[in-house]
Design a protein around this motif. Structure first.
Motif: not given
Length: 136
Positions: A38-55
């Motif tokens: 569950v925590r791994l999925k949350i981490l992956n979601d956090e990273l995927n959400r920021n893939m297009n983040n310009p920063y």
């Protein structure tokens, strides 16, 4: 002020890691392996959400699946950083980091409260602390 504390906590953690014999890439890999499904999925979601983040999107693209700790800390949210901080404190067996972990929990509460304009004086009565040190 909370942003400064967050910054200096990251600098402090990097300094401790640099002065240890722990590999910065292995540390992140071990942290990720320690997560349940569950925590791994949350981490992956956090990273995927920021893939297009310009920063931080370029950092994620460059180090995806092989992060050094200094890059990983730049692309995760503050709450995740605190979790990583605790993992590092336990891995390195550093009492100061363990003690500071509990302070960071309160800093996170203060940071979130101020970001959302919450009333801070409701929890100023004695013995209302949400975080108690329990790590050995």
């Amino acid at each position: 002020m909370t942003l400064d504390i967050e910054h200096f906590a990251k600098v402090e953690l990097l300094k401790v890691i640099e002065n240890s014999d722990i590999d910065a890439y292995d540390l992140v890999e071990d942290y990720i392996k320690s997560l349940d499904e569950v925590r791994l999925k949350i981490l992956n979601d956090e990273l995927n959400r920021n893939m297009n983040n310009p920063y931080c999107g370029d950092i994620i693209a460059k180090y995806k699946d092989n992060y050094p700790i200094w890059a990983f800390m730049e692309v995760i949210p503050f709450g995740r950083f605190i979790n990583v901080y605790r993992f590092c404190a336990e891995t390195i067996n550093d009492k100061k980091l363990r003690d500071n972990y509990f302070l960071l929990l309160s800093i996170k509460d203060l940071r979130n409260a101020t970001a959302h304009n919450n009333c801070l004086i409701n929890n100023l009565s004695p013995r209302t602390s949400n975080h108690r040190q329990t790590m050995a």
